[in-house]
Design a protein around this motif. Structure first.
Motif, PDB file in Angstrom:
ATOM      1  N   SER A   5      -5.099 -19.851  -5.142  1.00 13.62           N
ATOM      2  CA  SER A   5      -4.227 -18.673  -5.230  1.00 13.62           C
ATOM      3  C   SER A   5      -4.822 -17.589  -4.347  1.00 13.62           C
ATOM      4  O   SER A   5      -5.988 -17.247  -4.482  1.00 13.62           O
ATOM      5  CB  SER A   5      -4.131 -18.186  -6.683  1.00 13.62           C
ATOM      6  OG  SER A   5      -3.680 -19.230  -7.520  1.00 13.62           O
ATOM      7  N   GLY A  37       1.811  -7.311  -5.537  1.00 13.44           N
ATOM      8  CA  GLY A  37       2.919  -8.079  -6.084  1.00 13.44           C
ATOM      9  C   GLY A  37       4.108  -8.216  -5.168  1.00 13.44           C
ATOM     10  O   GLY A  37       5.197  -8.580  -5.618  1.00 13.44           O
ATOM     11  N   GLY A  39       3.699 -12.474  -2.924  1.00 12.79           N
ATOM     12  CA  GLY A  39       3.815 -13.726  -3.668  1.00 12.79           C
ATOM     13  C   GLY A  39       2.710 -14.731  -3.407  1.00 12.79           C
ATOM     14  O   GLY A  39       2.732 -15.826  -3.965  1.00 12.79           O
ATOM     15  N   CYS A  85      -0.160 -14.824  -4.501  1.00 16.00           N
ATOM     16  CA  CYS A  85      -0.985 -15.034  -5.694  1.00 16.00           C
ATOM     17  C   CYS A  85      -0.217 -15.700  -6.824  1.00 16.00           C
ATOM     18  O   CYS A  85      -0.712 -15.759  -7.951  1.00 16.00           O
ATOM     19  CB  CYS A  85      -1.535 -13.694  -6.173  1.00 16.00           C
ATOM     20  SG  CYS A  85      -0.236 -12.570  -6.759  1.00 16.00           S
ATOM     21  N   THR A  86       0.983 -16.210  -6.561  1.00 20.91           N
ATOM     22  CA  THR A  86       1.832 -16.748  -7.619  1.00 20.91           C
ATOM     23  C   THR A  86       1.171 -17.913  -8.341  1.00 20.91           C
ATOM     24  O   THR A  86       0.691 -18.867  -7.730  1.00 20.91           O
ATOM     25  CB  THR A  86       3.179 -17.223  -7.042  1.00 20.91           C
ATOM     26  OG1 THR A  86       3.823 -16.130  -6.383  1.00 20.91           O
ATOM     27  CG2 THR A  86       4.092 -17.749  -8.142  1.00 20.91           C
ATOM     28  N   ALA A 140       3.186 -12.967 -10.581  1.00 23.98           N
ATOM     29  CA  ALA A 140       2.254 -12.494  -9.560  1.00 23.98           C
ATOM     30  C   ALA A 140       0.951 -12.179 -10.281  1.00 23.98           C
ATOM     31  O   ALA A 140       0.863 -11.198 -11.023  1.00 23.98           O
ATOM     32  CB  ALA A 140       2.815 -11.267  -8.855  1.00 23.98           C
ATOM     33  N   CYS A 184      -1.735 -10.968  -9.398  1.00 19.75           N
ATOM     34  CA  CYS A 184      -2.455  -9.737  -9.027  1.00 19.75           C
ATOM     35  C   CYS A 184      -1.958  -8.550  -9.833  1.00 19.75           C
ATOM     36  O   CYS A 184      -2.582  -7.495  -9.816  1.00 19.75           O
ATOM     37  CB  CYS A 184      -2.329  -9.460  -7.532  1.00 19.75           C
ATOM     38  SG  CYS A 184      -0.692  -8.866  -7.013  1.00 19.75           S
ATOM     39  N   CYS A 244       0.188 -18.516   2.581  1.00 23.13           N
ATOM     40  CA  CYS A 244       1.152 -18.282   1.501  1.00 23.13           C
ATOM     41  C   CYS A 244       1.500 -19.552   0.745  1.00 23.13           C
ATOM     42  O   CYS A 244       2.220 -19.505  -0.251  1.00 23.13           O
ATOM     43  CB  CYS A 244       2.432 -17.677   2.065  1.00 23.13           C
ATOM     44  SG  CYS A 244       3.417 -18.851   3.059  1.00 23.13           S
ATOM     45  N   GLY A 300       1.179 -20.109  -3.172  1.00 27.29           N
ATOM     46  CA  GLY A 300       2.151 -19.310  -3.913  1.00 27.29           C
ATOM     47  C   GLY A 300       3.561 -19.816  -3.722  1.00 27.29           C
ATOM     48  O   GLY A 300       4.366 -19.832  -4.661  1.00 27.29           O
ATOM     49  N   SER A 355       5.819 -21.199  -6.785  1.00 29.42           N
ATOM     50  CA  SER A 355       7.098 -20.546  -6.999  1.00 29.42           C
ATOM     51  C   SER A 355       8.244 -21.558  -6.899  1.00 29.42           C
ATOM     52  O   SER A 355       9.174 -21.535  -7.707  1.00 29.42           O
ATOM     53  CB  SER A 355       7.288 -19.429  -5.968  1.00 29.42           C
ATOM     54  OG  SER A 355       8.335 -18.569  -6.351  1.00 29.42           O
ATOM     55  N   ASN A 409       8.521 -14.454  -2.225  1.00 27.04           N
ATOM     56  CA  ASN A 409       7.391 -15.107  -1.561  1.00 27.04           C
ATOM     57  C   ASN A 409       7.580 -14.988  -0.051  1.00 27.04           C
ATOM     58  O   ASN A 409       8.502 -15.582   0.516  1.00 27.04           O
ATOM     59  CB  ASN A 409       7.300 -16.583  -1.967  1.00 27.04           C
ATOM     60  CG  ASN A 409       6.847 -16.752  -3.401  1.00 27.04           C
ATOM     61  OD1 ASN A 409       7.634 -16.588  -4.329  1.00 27.04           O
ATOM     62  ND2 ASN A 409       5.580 -17.041  -3.584  1.00 27.04           N
TER      63      ASN A 409
END
Length: 215
Positions: A82, A89, A92, A94-95, A104, A106, A148, A151, A155, A193
């Motif tokens: 992550s 936020g 995305g 850190c999803t 999220a 964070c 990304c 995440g 997602s 995201n």
């Protein structure tokens, strides 16, 4: 025959190398279940214990109460799949999934998730047995720099679960009926995201393949 030079290390080589690095993050972390990780703090009143299940493994941490779930996962449990992107936020990266729902990480504190079941990218599959969404992202080149990707995949897995569960989105035209699996629904739900490389069309291809049919 032309000698191999730096230009021969093409994008495909880079992705293969990147996949190997990603696979390394799926290996079991050094910290084991039930091992409490203590963090030095100048003010003991700020410390709190939290217990939750991460990727099916019971974990207990002693943290500063202000520690975000993302930092708890990355800095204390060494689950670095992550990513910390904007830390607000909005991107995305850190999803993760908590109780099967994406959040999220964070924007939420670790101590708020006492008893929760948390799934990170490391918990979806293994290098030898990838989750179908992970395999589809690789097949369709659903990532470029890859930052990304964890995440996006978390997602995407949740998005298909949301549609299957009949949870409407802003793009659902008829709230009296279950949402249909359309490109519009997927695009709307994945809009949180962001991909700085612009691999959106490939990400859509990957999600549609796992969905097994989109109207």
């Amino acid at each position: 025959m032309k000698a191999r030079d730096d230009h021969d290390f093409n994008r495909r080589d880079f992705l293969i190398t990147g996949t190997a690095v990603t696979a390394a993050t799926l290996l079991p972390p050094k910290a084991r279940a039930q091992d409490a990780v203590k963090v030095p703090a100048s003010d003991p009143s700020l410390m709190a214990k939290v217990s939750f299940k991460v990727n099916g493994e019971a974990r207990e941490l002693e943290l500063d109460r202000r520690t975000t779930l993302l930092d708890a996962l990355r800095e204390h449990l060494e689950l670095t799949g992550s990513k910390k992107g904007c830390d607000q936020g909005q991107c995305g990266a850190c999803t993760v999934m908590v109780g099967g729902r994406r959040i999220a990480s964070c924007l939420t504190l670790a101590v708020m998730h006492e008893g929760s079941e948390i799934t990170t990218i490391e918990g979806l599959g293994t290098p030898e047995d990838l989750h179908p969404m992970q395999a589809a992202f690789i097949k369709h080149d659903g990532f470029q720099c890859g930052y990304c990707t964890s995440g996006q995949i978390c997602s995407a897995v949740s998005v298909l679960g949301e549609i299957k569960a009949g949870i409407p989105s802003h793009a659902t035209s008829d709230l009296t009926k279950p949402p249909e699996l359309t490109q519009g629904e997927i695009r709307e739900r994945m809009s949180g995201n962001l991909c700085r490389c612009g691999a959106y069309s490939n990400i859509m291809d990957a999600i549609q393949e796992v969905a097994g049919g989109v109207k």
